[in-house]
Enzyme design. Structure first.
Site, mmCIF file in Angstrom:
data_model
loop_
_atom_site.group_PDB
_atom_site.id
_atom_site.type_symbol
_atom_site.label_atom_id
_atom_site.label_comp_id
_atom_site.label_asym_id
_atom_site.label_seq_id
_atom_site.Cartn_x
_atom_site.Cartn_y
_atom_site.Cartn_z
ATOM 1 N N CYS A 1 0.838 -1.207 0.000
ATOM 2 C CA CYS A 1 0.000 0.000 0.000
ATOM 3 C C CYS A 1 0.877 1.262 0.000
ATOM 4 O O CYS A 1 1.624 1.484 -0.940
ATOM 5 C CB CYS A 1 -0.980 -0.042 1.178
ATOM 6 S SG CYS A 1 -2.338 1.149 1.025
ATOM 7 N N HIS B 1 -3.808 -4.957 -0.102
ATOM 8 C CA HIS B 1 -3.402 -5.518 1.186
ATOM 9 C C HIS B 1 -3.484 -7.041 1.117
ATOM 10 O O HIS B 1 -4.572 -7.602 1.275
ATOM 11 C CB HIS B 1 -4.311 -4.996 2.306
ATOM 12 C CG HIS B 1 -4.105 -3.556 2.614
ATOM 13 N ND1 HIS B 1 -3.156 -3.121 3.516
ATOM 14 C CD2 HIS B 1 -4.706 -2.442 2.138
ATOM 15 C CE1 HIS B 1 -3.192 -1.798 3.589
ATOM 16 N NE2 HIS B 1 -4.116 -1.365 2.754
ATOM 17 N N GLU C 1 -2.620 -9.147 3.268
ATOM 18 C CA GLU C 1 -3.015 -9.684 4.575
ATOM 19 C C GLU C 1 -4.522 -9.609 4.801
ATOM 20 O O GLU C 1 -5.041 -10.214 5.742
ATOM 21 C CB GLU C 1 -2.257 -8.956 5.699
ATOM 22 C CG GLU C 1 -2.736 -7.561 6.024
ATOM 23 C CD GLU C 1 -2.297 -6.467 5.067
ATOM 24 O OE1 GLU C 1 -2.610 -5.297 5.337
ATOM 25 O OE2 GLU C 1 -1.645 -6.772 4.049
#
Length: 201
Positions: free
Chosen positions: A81, A179, A181
């Protein structure tokens, strides 16, 4: 994949660090947080996260000297990001000068689309071992108001009003706008691929 590898998440006060740490743990590895230059240099893999405003994030990097450390790293590095955006030459956000790793200028989305872009979007034109076992058109999770226009370092693309580079690669440096994750099974696979990377790619 190398077992017991040393994974360091750069801690500079501008990251969604815990969620990345948990995602790495789900893959069977431990990641440590550090702002220490020697710890970062000695890692097998480095993750450079980022959430927030580019100008203040760069000031935090400079206050610790990490702005000079990161571009000199030799192991695989993954910017996430804002981390990826800071690895570019510059950003329109705060007229910020970046680390100059990727030859790109970060732009703000036009008012023709809802800003910020929040939610799931597709990635395509996938290149690089970072996307091994990831299919064209898979969905990933994004939250951002600024983007990297298509450039020569692009290894994945997303469309949101314009086509833009949603992942970058140069030498040992990788960056993803999304992202991983927070991107379910697809993001988990991408993180797994990053941990498997060797410098030969």
């Amino acid at each position: 994949m190398k077992e017991n590898q040393k994974i360091v998440i750069i801690d500079y006060g501008a990251g969604n660090i815990q969620s990345i740490k948990f995602a790495i743990k789900r893959l069977g590895f431990e990641a440590e947080l550090s702002s220490d230059a020697s710890e970062i240099r000695n890692a097998d893999k480095v993750i450079f996260p980022g959430v927030g405003e580019a100008g203040s994030a760069m000031r935090m990097l400079k206050s610790t000297g990490l702005d000079e450390v990161i571009p000199t790293l030799k192991q695989p590095v993954l910017g996430i990001c804002l981390g990826m955006q800071l690895m570019c030459n510059s950003s329109e956000e705060g007229k910020t000068k970046g680390l100059g790793i990727f030859d790109a200028e970060v732009k703000r989305f036009s008012n023709h689309v809802k800003v910020p872009q929040i939610g799931w979007n597709q990635i395509s034109n996938l290149e690089s071992a970072l996307f091994e076992k990831v299919k064209e058109g898979e969905y990933v999770y994004l939250v951002h108001s600024y983007y990297v226009p298509e450039c020569k370092d692009e290894i994945a693309r997303t469309e949101y009003g314009v086509n833009y580079s949603t992942a970058l690669h140069r030498d040992n440096f990788y960056g993803v706008q999304f992202h991983p994750e927070k991107s379910s099974i697809t993001g988990e696979q991408i993180l797994k691929n990053f941990l498997k990377l060797e410098l030969a790619e």
